[in-house]
Design an enzyme around this catalytic site. Structure first.
Site, PDB file in Angstrom:
ATOM      1  N   LYS A   5      -8.444  -9.324   0.329  1.00  0.00           N
ATOM      2  CA  LYS A   5      -7.514  -8.309   0.865  1.00  0.00           C
ATOM      3  C   LYS A   5      -6.760  -7.722  -0.315  1.00  0.00           C
ATOM      4  CE  LYS A   5      -6.274  -7.132   5.188  1.00  0.00           C
ATOM      5  NZ  LYS A   5      -7.102  -7.236   6.382  1.00  0.00           N
ATOM      6  N   ASP A  42      -7.459  -0.576   6.077  1.00  0.00           N
ATOM      7  CA  ASP A  42      -6.527  -1.456   6.794  1.00  0.00           C
ATOM      8  C   ASP A  42      -5.309  -0.585   7.091  1.00  0.00           C
ATOM      9  OD1 ASP A  42      -5.907  -4.327   7.657  1.00  0.00           O
ATOM     10  OD2 ASP A  42      -4.213  -3.959   6.352  1.00  0.00           O
TER      11      ASP A  42
HETATM   12  P1  NAD Z   1      -2.625   1.687  11.482  1.00  0.00           P
HETATM   13  O1  NAD Z   1      -1.914   1.952  10.209  1.00  0.00           O
HETATM   14  O2  NAD Z   1      -3.670   2.635  11.942  1.00  0.00           O
HETATM   15  O3  NAD Z   1      -1.556   1.542  12.668  1.00  0.00           O
HETATM   16  C1  NAD Z   1      -0.469   0.650  12.591  1.00  0.00           C
HETATM   17  C2  NAD Z   1       0.406   0.878  13.811  1.00  0.00           C
HETATM   18  O4  NAD Z   1       1.421  -0.127  13.805  1.00  0.00           O
HETATM   19  C3  NAD Z   1       1.128   2.224  13.822  1.00  0.00           C
HETATM   20  O5  NAD Z   1       1.161   2.723  15.138  1.00  0.00           O
HETATM   21  C4  NAD Z   1       2.542   1.856  13.374  1.00  0.00           C
HETATM   22  O6  NAD Z   1       3.526   2.753  13.852  1.00  0.00           O
HETATM   23  C5  NAD Z   1       2.687   0.493  14.025  1.00  0.00           C
HETATM   24  N1  NAD Z   1       3.752  -0.289  13.414  1.00  0.00           N
HETATM   25  C6  NAD Z   1       3.996  -0.497  12.100  1.00  0.00           C
HETATM   26  N2  NAD Z   1       5.115  -1.228  11.949  1.00  0.00           N
HETATM   27  C7  NAD Z   1       5.579  -1.479  13.195  1.00  0.00           C
HETATM   28  C8  NAD Z   1       6.707  -2.165  13.698  1.00  0.00           C
HETATM   29  N3  NAD Z   1       7.581  -2.740  12.878  1.00  0.00           N
HETATM   30  N4  NAD Z   1       6.881  -2.210  15.047  1.00  0.00           N
HETATM   31  C9  NAD Z   1       6.005  -1.623  15.880  1.00  0.00           C
HETATM   32  N5  NAD Z   1       4.920  -0.962  15.461  1.00  0.00           N
HETATM   33  C10 NAD Z   1       4.718  -0.887  14.136  1.00  0.00           C
HETATM   34  O7  NAD Z   1      -3.210   0.195  11.343  1.00  0.00           O
HETATM   35  P2  NAD Z   1      -4.473  -0.431  12.081  1.00  0.00           P
HETATM   36  O8  NAD Z   1      -5.669  -0.219  11.244  1.00  0.00           O
HETATM   37  O9  NAD Z   1      -4.471  -0.041  13.507  1.00  0.00           O
HETATM   38  O10 NAD Z   1      -4.136  -1.999  11.965  1.00  0.00           O
HETATM   39  C11 NAD Z   1      -3.228  -2.629  12.852  1.00  0.00           C
HETATM   40  C12 NAD Z   1      -3.337  -4.133  12.692  1.00  0.00           C
HETATM   41  O11 NAD Z   1      -4.678  -4.553  12.926  1.00  0.00           O
HETATM   42  C13 NAD Z   1      -2.977  -4.679  11.309  1.00  0.00           C
HETATM   43  O12 NAD Z   1      -2.375  -5.943  11.456  1.00  0.00           O
HETATM   44  C14 NAD Z   1      -4.334  -4.824  10.634  1.00  0.00           C
HETATM   45  O13 NAD Z   1      -4.315  -5.783   9.590  1.00  0.00           O
HETATM   46  C15 NAD Z   1      -5.162  -5.275  11.808  1.00  0.00           C
HETATM   47  N6  NAD Z   1      -6.588  -5.037  11.660  1.00  0.00           N
HETATM   48  C16 NAD Z   1      -7.074  -3.768  11.508  1.00  0.00           C
HETATM   49  C17 NAD Z   1      -8.449  -3.579  11.423  1.00  0.00           C
HETATM   50  C18 NAD Z   1      -9.056  -2.200  11.315  1.00  0.00           C
HETATM   51  O14 NAD Z   1     -10.289  -2.104  11.405  1.00  0.00           O
HETATM   52  N7  NAD Z   1      -8.293  -1.144  11.183  1.00  0.00           N
HETATM   53  C19 NAD Z   1      -9.323  -4.690  11.459  1.00  0.00           C
HETATM   54  C20 NAD Z   1      -8.780  -5.963  11.629  1.00  0.00           C
HETATM   55  C21 NAD Z   1      -7.412  -6.118  11.735  1.00  0.00           C
END
Ligand code: NAD
Length: 492
Positions: free
Chosen positions: A160, A200
């Site tokens: 990561k 991510d």
């Molecule tokens: P993203 O950046 O597209 O979206 C993140 C979302 O979280 C946004 O809506 C943001 O406003 C919200 N957020 C941030 N801080 C916040 C808070 N304090 N309170 C409430 N909401 C908050 O990110 P993503 O790609 O959707 O990833 C989200 C999660 O999923 C992360 O933990 C990431 O590590 C995990 N993840 C993502 C993927 C992927 O393929 N994108 C794969 C595995 C895990």
């Protein structure tokens, strides 16, 4: 690492393997510099009131002004050429707001890549652009990737990394410059068979395209290198279905949970925290299957509608280019509620899909759901885990719940290696089989159930007693990693 140690004790993991897995193979910290453009930063009301009157500047059509988060603006030379500008002591007025000009210059960004383990294959894990990243965070997330790739049974290890910045505070051109400089430095540490980044939080397919270009630019066999990053746009070697794969995988788990518990998805009410890639895709797919999204929370707002939010309209609202915060805030089709009220909304499923540690003991006590399906990485604290277990609320743990992304990343990597392009139907058929069989195996380990199905055999994985599902998932991960160390041995 608490669950890691519990699982390692339970399966009596060999001490040397435990030492190998407790810490990452490599921790890289480096710095990236980039050129930033001129900015206009709004003056605080007290500073503005202390200044003598200033003639307004007029910039027709606001040409050359690029809005950023927090009311800041990028100021391009076109704005000065097209406008009638009055500047005094580095301050100008646009409409009723006074702005200080922050001249262009260079900035430095702290960057990271943690490579946790490669016993099962090349390091694999996302690139995060966020203001609250640290070495400790990336160490934990890189280890999670090692467990996740093992559980998903894809031939990768865990990694990561990312940059400490809030991408919403930079123009697209600045983010491109930062991203390519990041890859310039990262290039010597990664490769399509060494370490494969992906999007991510705060990054997307566009960032991956910049990074791919920087990695392969000028190389004689650059098309062989397409698999150095996954999560690319489908038109440049990305896989069909990758964009929604994490949300899709989570909903495959929810379908299995419904099947196991004799429930129907139709009519199920759910709440989602985080409405980015994972949260919005999960919400859209669950709605298509007949679920009802009753509340959504993101970093800037919380909205609620007990009769069901219009999810496609909410996605359009968040993705509207004028919505600089990319937030659900301001969505006309829902009622605003406080961020703490969100956790006590009456529903069947809670999908945390934002950041880690979002649900502590207090939030877990408030939840009125039957299932927490973890889309984010580590959204529950250990205290929350204990509270949910005591309250009989089921959990789909992150390491299987959000494994869809890395599984389809693997499909993308294979397609790149073979120069193939698979259809969405083929990708989703494979993804569904991968998620449902591994989730089924985890449930069998949790229930200490010996089963031989077409897809798997739980003999050799069960531990002789029932265990919580998160521990069962870790047992599966460690057994698969352990096999590599036991059968291949250690180089001296
Ligand atoms: P993203 O950046 O597209 O979206 C993140 C979302 O979280 C946004 O809506 C943001 O406003 C919200 N957020 C941030 N801080 C916040 C808070 N304090 N309170 C409430 N909401 C908050 O990110 P993503 O790609 O959707 O990833 C989200 C999660 O999923 C992360 O933990 C990431 O590590 C995990 N993840 C993502 C993927 C992927 O393929 N994108 C794969 C595995 C895990």
């Amino acid at each position: 690492m608490e669950v890691f140690h519990q699982a390692a004790d339970l399966i009596r993991l060999a001490p040397r393997i435990r030492l190998e897995l407790e810490q990452p193979d490599y921790e890289h910290i480096f710095y990236v510099t980039a050129h930033l453009e001129d900015r206009l930063v709004p003056l605080a009301p007290s500073d503005a009131a202390a200044l003598p009157p200033l003639d307004p500047s007029v910039i027709p059509g606001r040409t050359g002004l690029v809005p950023l988060l927090g009311g800041k603006l990028i100021l391009r030379p076109e704005a000065l050429r097209a406008g009638s500008i009055h500047i005094r002591d580095g301050v100008l007025r646009l409409d009723d707001t006074l702005y200080r000009i922050v001249p262009s210059g260079f900035a430095r960004f702290k960057s990271y890549r943690v490579q946790h383990n490669q016993a099962r294959g090349p390091y694999k894990g996302g690139i995060r652009f966020h203001e609250a990243v640290s070495l400790d965070l990336f160490n934990a997330l890189a280890a999670e990737m090692t467990w996740k790739t093992a559980i998903a049974d894809v031939p990768f290890g865990g990694a990561k990394g990312g940059i400490r910045l809030d991408p919403r505070e930079y123009s697209k051109e600045e983010l491109e410059a930062i991203s390519i400089r990041f890859m310039y430095k990262l290039k010597q540490l990664i490769g399509p068979s060494i370490d494969i980044p992906a999007p991510d939080v705060g990054t997307n397919s566009e960032v991956m395209a910049w990074m791919l270009r920087q990695y392969s630019d000028g190389e004689r066999e650059r098309h062989e290198m397409r698999g150095v990053v996954t999560g690319k746009d489908v038109r440049i070697g990305g896989s069909e279905g990758r964009g929604r794969a994490t949300g899709q995988g989570l909903i495959y788990c929810v379908e299995e949970w419904c099947r196991n518990t004799g429930r129907a998805i139709v009519g199920m009410r759910f709440i989602v925290q985080g409405f980015g890639n994972v949260g919005s895709a999960a919400a859209e797919i669950l709605t298509t299957l007949g679920g009802r999204c009753v509340a959504v929370q993101d970093a800037d707002g919380t909205i609620y509608d007990p009769s069901g939010l219009d999810v496609p309209a909410l996605i359009a609202h968040v993705q509207d280019p004028h919505n600089l915060a990319r937030s659900v805030r301001g969505f006309p089709g829902g009622q605003v509620i406080s961020s703490s009220e969100f956790w006590s909304v009456d529903a069947d499923i809670c999908i945390p899909a934002a950041l880690g540690n979002a649900i502590g003991g207090v939030e877990a006590e408030r939840l009125k759901v039957k299932l927490v399906a973890e889309g984010a990485n580590r959204p529950l604290t250990s205290e929350a885990d204990a509270v949910l277990a005591a309250r009989g609320i089921d959990v789909i743990p992150d390491i299987i719940g959000n494994a869809g992304g890395v599984i389809v990343s693997y499909y993308e990597w294979i397609q790149n290696k073979r120069m193939e392009h698979w259809s969405l139907a083929e990708v989703n058929t494979r993804l569904e089989r991968a998620i449902k069989s591994n989730y089924g195996l985890i449930c069998d380990i949790a229930n200490n159930r010996l089963a031989r199905t077409e897809a798997y055999d739980s003999h050799g994985f069960t531990t002789g007693r029932t265990v919580p599902v998160r521990l069962a998932a870790m047992v599966l991960a460690l057994k698969r990693i352990e096999a590599h160390y036991m059968l291949e041995g250690f180089s001296q």
